[in-house]
Each structure stands twice: as structure tokens, then as C-alpha cells.
Write a protein that holds these residues in place. Sequence first.
Motif, PDB file in Angstrom:
ATOM      1  N   VAL A  31       0.886  -0.987  -0.300  1.00 29.74           N
ATOM      2  CA  VAL A  31      -0.335  -0.112   0.533  1.00 29.74           C
ATOM      3  C   VAL A  31       0.948   0.886   0.093  1.00 29.74           C
ATOM      4  N   LEU A  32       0.819   2.105  -0.966  1.00 25.87           N
ATOM      5  CA  LEU A  32       1.328   3.112  -1.717  1.00 25.87           C
ATOM      6  C   LEU A  32       1.331   4.054  -0.685  1.00 25.87           C
ATOM      7  N   ILE A  33       2.057   4.906  -0.411  1.00 25.91           N
ATOM      8  CA  ILE A  33       1.503   6.530   0.045  1.00 25.91           C
ATOM      9  C   ILE A  33       1.909   7.464  -1.208  1.00 25.91           C
ATOM     10  N   MET A  34       2.320   8.344  -1.925  1.00 23.54           N
ATOM     11  CA  MET A  34       2.863   8.689  -2.328  1.00 23.54           C
ATOM     12  C   MET A  34       1.967  10.378  -2.817  1.00 23.54           C
ATOM     13  N   GLY A  35       2.845  11.093  -3.040  1.00 22.25           N
ATOM     14  CA  GLY A  35       2.258  12.682  -3.581  1.00 22.25           C
ATOM     15  C   GLY A  35       3.039  14.016  -2.673  1.00 22.25           C
TER      16      GLY A  35
END
Length: 457
Positions: A358-362
Motif C-alpha cells: 500500500v503506497l502513500i505518495m504525493g
Amino acid sequence: MPNIENIYYPQFGSLVILGAGESGVGAAILGNDKGFDVFVSDMNDITPFYKDVLIRETIRFEEGQHTAEKILQADLVVKSPGIPEHAAVIQRLKAAGKPVISEIEFAAQYTDAKLYCITGSNGKSTTTMLTYHMLQKGGVNVGLAGNIGKSFALQVARENFDVYVLEVSSFMLDDMYQFRADIAVILNITPDHLDRYEYKIENYVASKFRMVQNQRNTDYFIYCADDELTQQGLSRFKTNAKYLPFTQEDRLEVGAYLDETKNIIIKIPNQDIFTMNIEELSLQGKHNVYNNMASGLIAKVQELRNQTMKESMESYVNIPHRLEHVACIGGVNYINDSKATNVNSVWYALESFSPDIVLIMGGVDKGNDYGMLRDLVKSKVKAIICIGKDSTRIHESFEEDTEVIVNASSMQDAVEIASYLAKKGDTVLLSPACASFDWFKNYEERGDKFKEAVMSL
């Protein structure tokens, strides 16, 4: 070699420091100790800590402005690496013929210590820290500086090390002229910060290759033979130093390579061959094999014992905010990679973990090309959670590659969504690919907020 101006700078007179952060205040202290008339100027507010240091050292300063009359009187200017070449104050100084150099350039002239200098678009902090860890364990009287830790100039002023391991960014290299690295390392070159280089990758490559300027035939140049842009740079820029390549694709007679049994082999003339299986490394992942090779080559040049090198590679703990393991909650591993501010760093992070992620990006998009991540996202990422003010390009880039892409309203919200989506055996990975300054002061605060949110689950 890049076109290096034959810059002259004085050993006395008026010294102006632009920027009152760690490097600027360190340069001010060193300049003051060496008899310069020092004046520090910062366009922003100076933090209370650094202001107290300047007052204690009786160094003149201003904040919230650059007073042109005072700055243009300088005999020498040391500028923060964060100030771009096109800034008005820099243009006026250059037009007036004033020498403008970096803190690293300034400090290097006041030490006889060996300088082991590491640059690269990715992995330079890890490799710098690993090298420092290894040399310390080998009993070397070593300092750590550059883009990490206490400023190089401050340590030259107040410490007495035999060797410095320096993490050097392209922004620092742009203002370095007479500086010479005893060991120069280029880990890799991938597009980053191109707004500072007229959006021309060849300019960015030339900046990185300033690492090898002025090297002698007694010095060493360590580089990745698998990196395409580094290879292009090798054909353009030459050095007198001894070449030590590292690779995971070929066997080498001199340098470091990976054999068919996944052993790192390091060979340097007149020294014992070093061998270590990659499963024994404390840092896992293909990119960390490269980092260990580079550090191992430095250690070999320093003539460290093989046993010391192996123990160091087995025991090293990664730096905060770079693939930092935060916690395992309900069988889910939470990884803080807030320092991943470009796409290539995220590629390395995704490559390091098994599905499902589960990738958290931005954050603040720097004109990222997310195309290089698509295959890894398809094969490894089960969901993307977007942080930051504008996630439009992330949605556009990955909407066909993963089933779930959602926006979070805060880091706390992002972690709570991730904990809901992740199952036992999954990995929740904060690896933003973007700058942090829409929601946070810097990547450190972003990573700290992530860790706080995880620990409050």
C-alpha cells in the motif's frame, strides 16, 4: 571535464555568507576564525538556534532581506546550495566580478584531511553513512559532513579529523572549483532538479562530473558501470584518477561485482579479495547492493580489514526517513521512505519489498515522469493513497495499474486508510516521489508525521 572557470578567491578581507542554515553558519564561523570580516545575510527569518550561534560568535548578520550595498562590498561570497544561479543577488554578484563559492569549496582549503566524496541522484545518504560507519569501526579518525550532519566548515574550524566522508549534492558541486576529492564516487545519475539545469540532462550530468575535477593519479574515481547516464559522462569527462567501477552485470578484474552465487566480490590490486553474500547485508534490495559495493571500495582503498568491512555491512542501521522500518502492527510492516523525493527513489523502494504494497505518495510534483514505475506498480502495489494538494498526475499515471487510488486529507488520514486496506503480510510504504513543502516544512517533518500516525494506530 566540465568547463571550470579559473576562479580566484582571497584568503582575507570581507566575507559574505548567503544563507544562515547549517552550512552558512559553519562557513561564517570558519571565516571568522580565519580572520575574515564576516557578514551573514538570509532572505528568510534565521532560526533561533542559528541566531544564538551567530550572536555568541559575534558575527554580524541580517534576516528577511539581502542588503545589496553590504553584499556587493564582499571580497568573497559563500552561498547556500539552495540559492539558484539565476537568483537576482547571485546575478548582481557575478556581474560585479565577485567570486561565489560553496561552503565545501571554502572549507576544503583549510584542511589537509583526506576527502572521500559521494554524490548520486539516489543512495548517497545511505552510502555516506555506511562508509562513515565502516571507517569508524575500522578505527579511522573520521568526520561526517556535506549534505548530512554538522557542516564541513564547522568541523574544519573546531575538529581535527584525518578523513572526511562528504555527501555532496549537485547544487554544492556547481560552486566548487579548486576542490579536489581524494576519492570521488558517482553512484548513479537519474533526472532530478532539472529546473536548475535548464531542463537539460546533459547539464545535470556535467554538474555531477565536477566530482572528478582536479583529481590526480594518486586519487580514485568510483562509479557504477551499469548506470547509463554515468557511462555517457565517462565518454565526455576524463580524470587522472584510478578508475574503480562496480557492477551487477559483469565480472571485473579490478573493482566490485556480483558473482553467480550472489557474492559481492571486491578486488583492488595488492590487497586481499573481499567476498560477502548479499543475504548477509543488513540493507537489502538491488540498490543497496550497489551502495555496499561503493562503500566497500572506499574501505578497500583505506585498507580496512575484510572482517571489519563484513561486520560493518552486517550491522549498519539505515538513516531515518530512508526505507526506515517504523513498526509491525497486525502483521503489516510500516516503512518510512519520506526522503524519496523523486521517482527513481520510489523505484528503488518498490524494488526492495515483496507484494502487496500500500503506497502513500504525493506532494509537490517536480515534473515527475511516473512511467518508469508502472511495471512495479502493476506487479507489487495493491493500492495508492495520495497526499498533498494536487494528486491529478498520480491518478492519471496509475489509474489503470492498480485497483485502488484514493486521496487523503492529512497524513493521519492516509495512515488510517492504509491500515484499513492492508492485510497481514502487506507493507505500507510512504515513498512520496515529490517534495514536501505543500503540507510540511521538509521531508523530515513529513516522515515524523507518518511515524506519529503509525504509532497512534
